[in-house]
Design a protein around this motif. Structure first.
Motif, PDB file in Angstrom:
ATOM      1  N   GLU A   1       0.823  -1.204   0.000  1.00  0.00           N
ATOM      2  CA  GLU A   1       0.000   0.000   0.000  1.00  0.00           C
ATOM      3  C   GLU A   1       0.856   1.253   0.000  1.00  0.00           C
ATOM      4  N   ALA A   2       1.794   1.335   0.921  1.00  0.00           N
ATOM      5  CA  ALA A   2       2.644   2.518   1.017  1.00  0.00           C
ATOM      6  C   ALA A   2       3.482   2.694  -0.243  1.00  0.00           C
ATOM      7  N   THR A   3       4.047   1.606  -0.739  1.00  0.00           N
ATOM      8  CA  THR A   3       4.922   1.699  -1.904  1.00  0.00           C
ATOM      9  C   THR A   3       4.137   2.036  -3.160  1.00  0.00           C
ATOM     10  N   SER A   4       2.895   1.572  -3.251  1.00  0.00           N
ATOM     11  CA  SER A   4       2.059   1.924  -4.402  1.00  0.00           C
ATOM     12  C   SER A   4       1.728   3.412  -4.399  1.00  0.00           C
ATOM     13  N   LYS A   5       1.408   3.965  -3.227  1.00  0.00           N
ATOM     14  CA  LYS A   5       1.169   5.410  -3.141  1.00  0.00           C
ATOM     15  C   LYS A   5       2.432   6.186  -3.509  1.00  0.00           C
ATOM     16  N   ALA A   6       3.565   5.698  -3.018  1.00  0.00           N
ATOM     17  CA  ALA A   6       4.837   6.348  -3.336  1.00  0.00           C
ATOM     18  C   ALA A   6       5.115   6.283  -4.836  1.00  0.00           C
ATOM     19  N   LEU A   7       4.790   5.148  -5.445  1.00  0.00           N
ATOM     20  CA  LEU A   7       5.017   4.983  -6.881  1.00  0.00           C
ATOM     21  C   LEU A   7       4.179   5.976  -7.685  1.00  0.00           C
ATOM     22  N   TRP A   8       2.917   6.168  -7.290  1.00  0.00           N
ATOM     23  CA  TRP A   8       2.091   7.157  -7.982  1.00  0.00           C
ATOM     24  C   TRP A   8       2.715   8.552  -7.870  1.00  0.00           C
ATOM     25  N   ASP A   9       3.089   8.942  -6.653  1.00  0.00           N
ATOM     26  CA  ASP A   9       3.671  10.267  -6.454  1.00  0.00           C
ATOM     27  C   ASP A   9       4.946  10.438  -7.276  1.00  0.00           C
ATOM     28  N   TYR A  10       5.758   9.398  -7.266  1.00  0.00           N
ATOM     29  CA  TYR A  10       7.046   9.452  -7.976  1.00  0.00           C
ATOM     30  C   TYR A  10       6.831   9.598  -9.480  1.00  0.00           C
ATOM     31  N   THR A  11       5.921   8.810 -10.042  1.00  0.00           N
ATOM     32  CA  THR A  11       5.715   8.900 -11.494  1.00  0.00           C
ATOM     33  C   THR A  11       5.208  10.274 -11.893  1.00  0.00           C
ATOM     34  N   GLN A  12       4.342  10.864 -11.063  1.00  0.00           N
ATOM     35  CA  GLN A  12       3.813  12.186 -11.401  1.00  0.00           C
ATOM     36  C   GLN A  12       4.900  13.252 -11.363  1.00  0.00           C
ATOM     37  N   LYS A  13       5.827  13.123 -10.442  1.00  0.00           N
ATOM     38  CA  LYS A  13       6.847  14.154 -10.265  1.00  0.00           C
ATOM     39  C   LYS A  13       8.104  13.907 -11.087  1.00  0.00           C
ATOM     40  N   HIS A  14       8.493  12.629 -11.216  1.00  0.00           N
ATOM     41  CA  HIS A  14       9.803  12.329 -11.797  1.00  0.00           C
ATOM     42  C   HIS A  14       9.766  11.516 -13.094  1.00  0.00           C
ATOM     43  N   ALA A  15       8.666  10.835 -13.378  1.00  0.00           N
ATOM     44  CA  ALA A  15       8.666   9.931 -14.532  1.00  0.00           C
ATOM     45  C   ALA A  15       7.450  10.103 -15.430  1.00  0.00           C
ATOM     46  N   ALA A  16       6.829  11.274 -15.368  1.00  0.00           N
ATOM     47  CA  ALA A  16       5.603  11.490 -16.150  1.00  0.00           C
ATOM     48  C   ALA A  16       5.845  11.332 -17.640  1.00  0.00           C
ATOM     49  N   ARG A  17       7.048  11.686 -18.099  1.00  0.00           N
ATOM     50  CA  ARG A  17       7.308  11.605 -19.532  1.00  0.00           C
ATOM     51  C   ARG A  17       7.307  10.171 -20.051  1.00  0.00           C
ATOM     52  N   GLU A  18       7.525   9.209 -19.162  1.00  0.00           N
ATOM     53  CA  GLU A  18       7.488   7.812 -19.603  1.00  0.00           C
ATOM     54  C   GLU A  18       6.078   7.362 -19.959  1.00  0.00           C
ATOM     55  N   TYR A  19       5.077   8.121 -19.525  1.00  0.00           N
ATOM     56  CA  TYR A  19       3.678   7.744 -19.755  1.00  0.00           C
ATOM     57  C   TYR A  19       2.923   8.848 -20.501  1.00  0.00           C
ATOM     58  N   ALA A  20       3.670   9.707 -21.203  1.00  0.00           N
ATOM     59  CA  ALA A  20       3.048  10.837 -21.895  1.00  0.00           C
ATOM     60  C   ALA A  20       2.118  10.385 -23.016  1.00  0.00           C
ATOM     61  N   ALA A  21       2.328   9.183 -23.528  1.00  0.00           N
ATOM     62  CA  ALA A  21       1.523   8.699 -24.656  1.00  0.00           C
ATOM     63  C   ALA A  21       0.192   8.101 -24.223  1.00  0.00           C
ATOM     64  N   VAL A  22      -0.034   7.974 -22.911  1.00  0.00           N
ATOM     65  CA  VAL A  22      -1.272   7.377 -22.401  1.00  0.00           C
ATOM     66  C   VAL A  22      -1.816   8.256 -21.274  1.00  0.00           C
TER      67      VAL A  22
END
Length: 345
Positions: A117-138
């Motif tokens: 649970e904690a790591t999944s929340k952290a993963l969401w926050d991280y992707t939004q701040k640091h890895a959003a470009r990896e998912y720009a196509a979706v």
């Protein structure tokens, strides 16, 4: 007679009618994933999500779920399928498209995950701040991880690093492949649906998967031993998953239906999925029956952590080469995990 005002009125009425029709539009989303309909992911996460958006949209948002790759292709093609519109929504591992999401892979490094649970929340926050470009196509809906990875072995348990020497082990992702190699095993990369056959035919000697997967691929019927790591330690490994939507499909929805999707997306949903997978681990473990289970102690795990250092260093070097700052990203991921873990205590 001046027809101009009349014509304008007709245009306005037509626009109102079109808007009204769009507002009442019913949309069926094609949802594609790689596990059977009986899997925990399908029954406890994907179907409930579909049911919820149907309720909250007055049944104007519906899902047609295609489990077990029923729309065709392989698990590694799911991201391209949703990007290209073959499917409207997919659930898959980021690691099934090896090397495509390198910044996200930090969460798949050894001994990172503290709770799903904690790591999944952290993963969401991280992707939004640091890895959003990896998912720009979706259009991202959620990101999450599974519970602790466990060794499921055909012929002998894993108690020490020496027990892994030369053993052929299924690995789910690039980082887990590198970890197993660092521990002396011979990693064999493959998606979950291939594990049963590979174990049954002796192609591999064991597999690392969470207990949640056991019912889906009937591992308990093929292997004899299950080896866990000390629960007081971070998990040996975890895998990262995405639940994402075709961008054009999302943007083409009426505003009110986009709001329903938005209300069922994000950090809270990501954490909830992590909880679902943790509960599914407990259910999966019950199915192993009388098979022996052993715990690899903390004292042994300390040696494994040292062996895993080059895996972390390799990831840092790789993302540095792509113009990112690997050490800072690793620290950011760790801090987010710790922050969310502390909030759950």
């Amino acid at each position: 007679m001046n027809v101009l005002p009349f014509a304008r009125a007709l245009v306005c009425l037509g626009a109102i009618a079109a808007c009204s029709a769009q507002a009442q539009e019913s949309v069926t989303l094609k949802v594609h994933h790689f596990l059977p309909a009986g899997s925990a992911a399908h029954q406890q996460f994907i179907q409930p999500w579909c049911d919820k958006i149907a309720r909250e949209s007055g049944n104007r948002l519906k899902c047609q779920i295609y489990p077990s790759m029923q729309l065709g292709g392989t698990p590694g093609q799911l991201f391209d399928q949703v990007k290209d519109g073959v499917a409207d929504v997919v659930w898959t591992l980021t690691g099934y498209t090896a090397g495509r999401f390198p910044l996200t892979e930090v969460f798949e490094l050894p001994f990172m995950m503290q709770s799903p649970e904690a790591t999944s929340k952290a993963l969401w926050d991280y992707t939004q701040k640091h890895a959003a470009r990896e998912y720009a196509a979706v259009h991202p809906i959620a990101f999450h991880v599974h519970g602790d990875g466990v060794f499921h072995m055909r012929d002998k348990p894993v108690r020490t690093m020496a027990d892994l020497k030369g053993v052929k082990l299924r690995a789910p992702t690039r980082q887990t492949t590198r970890l197993l190699a660092a521990l002396g095993a011979t990693p064999v990369a493959m998606p979950v649906p291939q594990v049963s056959e590979a174990l049954g035919k002796g192609v591999i000697d064991g597999a690392v998967v969470p207990y949640e997967v056991v019912p889906s691929v009937k591992i308990q019927e093929i292997v004899k031993y299950h080896s866990e790591t000390d629960p007081s330690e971070p998990a040996l490994y975890t895998s990262t998953f995405m639940f994402v939507m075709n961008k054009a499909k999302y943007e083409g929805l009426p505003v009110d239906l986009r709001k329903v999707i938005d209300a069922n997306s994000g950090q809270a949903l990501s954490g909830q999925i992590g909880k679902v997978f943790l509960a599914a681990d407990a259910a999966g473990k019950k199915l192993i029956g009388g098979n022996p289970v052993n715990v690899i102690p903390k004292s042994e795990i300390e040696a494994w952590k040292k062996a895993a250092v080059p895996v972390h260093e390799g990831w840092i070097s790789e993302v540095n080469g792509k113009g990112a700052h690997g050490q800072q990203l690793l620290q950011a991921a760790r801090e987010l995990i710790q922050q969310h873990a502390a909030a759950l205590r």
